[in-house]
Design a protein around this motif. Structure first.
Motif, mmCIF file in Angstrom:
data_model
loop_
_atom_site.group_PDB
_atom_site.id
_atom_site.type_symbol
_atom_site.label_atom_id
_atom_site.label_comp_id
_atom_site.label_asym_id
_atom_site.label_seq_id
_atom_site.Cartn_x
_atom_site.Cartn_y
_atom_site.Cartn_z
ATOM 1 N N GLU A 1 40.139 45.974 33.614
ATOM 2 C CA GLU A 1 39.420 46.747 32.589
ATOM 3 C C GLU A 1 39.096 45.838 31.391
ATOM 4 O O GLU A 1 37.981 45.820 30.882
ATOM 5 N N LYS A 2 40.107 45.062 30.970
ATOM 6 C CA LYS A 2 39.944 44.237 29.771
ATOM 7 C C LYS A 2 39.009 43.036 30.050
ATOM 8 O O LYS A 2 38.027 42.825 29.345
ATOM 9 N N VAL A 3 39.331 42.279 31.099
ATOM 10 C CA VAL A 3 38.531 41.076 31.379
ATOM 11 C C VAL A 3 37.101 41.465 31.807
ATOM 12 O O VAL A 3 36.130 40.823 31.420
ATOM 13 N N GLY A 4 37.010 42.557 32.573
ATOM 14 C CA GLY A 4 35.702 43.005 33.062
ATOM 15 C C GLY A 4 34.773 43.478 31.958
ATOM 16 O O GLY A 4 33.566 43.635 32.186
ATOM 17 N N SER A 5 35.326 43.706 30.769
ATOM 18 C CA SER A 5 34.467 44.178 29.675
ATOM 19 C C SER A 5 33.795 43.013 28.937
ATOM 20 O O SER A 5 32.965 43.214 28.056
ATOM 21 N N ARG A 6 34.120 41.790 29.292
ATOM 22 C CA ARG A 6 33.478 40.627 28.665
ATOM 23 C C ARG A 6 32.003 40.577 29.093
ATOM 24 O O ARG A 6 31.686 40.893 30.250
ATOM 25 N N PRO A 7 31.118 40.145 28.181
ATOM 26 C CA PRO A 7 29.687 40.090 28.531
ATOM 27 C C PRO A 7 29.417 39.278 29.811
ATOM 28 O O PRO A 7 28.555 39.650 30.613
ATOM 29 N N SER A 8 30.183 38.199 30.030
ATOM 30 C CA SER A 8 29.954 37.362 31.217
ATOM 31 C C SER A 8 30.184 38.148 32.513
ATOM 32 O O SER A 8 29.541 37.882 33.533
ATOM 33 N N PHE A 9 31.099 39.108 32.476
ATOM 34 C CA PHE A 9 31.361 39.925 33.670
ATOM 35 C C PHE A 9 30.342 41.053 33.783
ATOM 36 O O PHE A 9 29.871 41.362 34.873
ATOM 37 N N LYS A 10 30.014 41.645 32.628
ATOM 38 C CA LYS A 10 29.051 42.757 32.652
ATOM 39 C C LYS A 10 27.705 42.275 33.174
ATOM 40 O O LYS A 10 27.026 42.966 33.915
ATOM 41 N N GLU A 11 27.336 41.061 32.799
ATOM 42 C CA GLU A 11 26.045 40.502 33.195
ATOM 43 C C GLU A 11 25.978 40.152 34.680
ATOM 44 O O GLU A 11 24.899 39.937 35.229
ATOM 45 N N THR A 12 27.142 40.028 35.325
ATOM 46 C CA THR A 12 27.157 39.516 36.706
ATOM 47 C C THR A 12 27.690 40.533 37.723
ATOM 48 O O THR A 12 28.070 40.145 38.831
ATOM 49 N N VAL A 13 27.717 41.802 37.329
ATOM 50 C CA VAL A 13 28.198 42.832 38.271
ATOM 51 C C VAL A 13 27.349 42.769 39.545
ATOM 52 O O VAL A 13 26.118 42.700 39.460
ATOM 53 N N PRO A 14 27.988 42.738 40.732
ATOM 54 C CA PRO A 14 27.197 42.631 41.960
ATOM 55 C C PRO A 14 26.317 43.863 42.200
ATOM 56 O O PRO A 14 26.741 44.979 41.949
ATOM 57 N N VAL A 15 25.110 43.580 42.647
ATOM 58 C CA VAL A 15 24.200 44.683 42.968
ATOM 59 C C VAL A 15 23.715 44.533 44.415
ATOM 60 O O VAL A 15 23.355 43.438 44.822
ATOM 61 N N ALA A 16 23.738 45.631 45.149
ATOM 62 C CA ALA A 16 23.351 45.578 46.573
ATOM 63 C C ALA A 16 21.843 45.423 46.709
ATOM 64 O O ALA A 16 21.102 45.836 45.853
#
Ligand code: GSF
Length: 202
Positions: free
Chosen positions: A187-202
């Motif tokens: 939850e914490k690490v995933g909220s960083r912009p670098s993670f939000k920008e790279t969420v996998p999309v099918a």
């Protein structure tokens, strides 16, 4: 430099997060290695993504080699500690997280084969790696909020990419129910912009 990866690759995501966290400019080239028109084989004889093509210098794969290289080319925001004990620990957690991801990806690929050709034993073998691996990851995190020290490292990036991949491909694996510490971490690490920008999309 160019990063060749697919939009869903967890290993490609790990490298993208490293590039973003280290603020290294790059061109993202999307290529799905399973497609007939893929060019990945021209850059990596193993036909796998991610591949990094630096402006000058050798083409690099796989993700672990790429992040090592990026750590050398940019001193901004070190993600692999200098101190040998912490460094080995970070790389071990990365290997564990990558191993879980590998096993999960193998199950996903097996699922895509015609049902009559699928091996249940093979899938169960990989599933055991995922579950045992998650237990080990949870134990390694313990009560901490990050895996090594109190600054974001490659261990955290690899672990969060692994958990994100499980959410993406295997939402039925309710790892949050069994590993509350990993849930809080993600939850914490995933909220960083670098993670939000790279969420996998099918
Ligand atoms: C794994 C790369 C990989 O499995 C790394 O870069 O760390 N150890 C390597 N890539 C997959 C896509 S994914 O699951 O990230 C891939 O390119 N598969 C194509 C194939 O032909 O196996």
């Amino acid at each position: 430099m160019k990063l060749i990866t697919s939009p869903t690759s967890p290993f490609g995501r790990k490298v993208r997060v490293v590039l973003l966290e280290k603020k290294i400019p790059f061109e993202l080239v999307l290529d799905i290695p399973w497609n007939a028109d893929t060019q990945v084989g021209n850059y990596n004889p193993l036909g796998k993504v991610p591949v990094l093509v630096p402006k000058d210098g050798e083409t690099l794969f796989d993700s672990r080699v790429i992040v090592e290289y990026l750590e050398h080319v940019s001193p901004v925001g070190h993600l692999i500690p200098q101190d040998p004990t912490s460094r080995i620990r970070v790389r071990k957690i990365e290997a564990l997280a990558d191993g879980i991801t590998d096993a999960a990806a193998l199950i996903f690929v097996e699922f895509k084969r015609p049902e009559a050709q699928q091996s249940r034993d093979w899938m169960l073998r990989q599933q055991t790696k995922v579950f045992k691996g998650l237990e080990a990851l949870s134990e390694a995190l313990g009560e901490g909020t990050l895996f090594v020290g109190n600054k974001l490292t490659l261990a955290d990036i690899a672990a969060a990419c692994c958990l994100g991949y499980l959410d993406f491909r295997f939402p039925d694996i309710k790892w949050r129910n069994t590993h509350a510490n990993l849930a809080a971490f993600h939850e914490k690490v995933g909220s960083r912009p670098s993670f939000k920008e790279t969420v996998p999309v099918a």
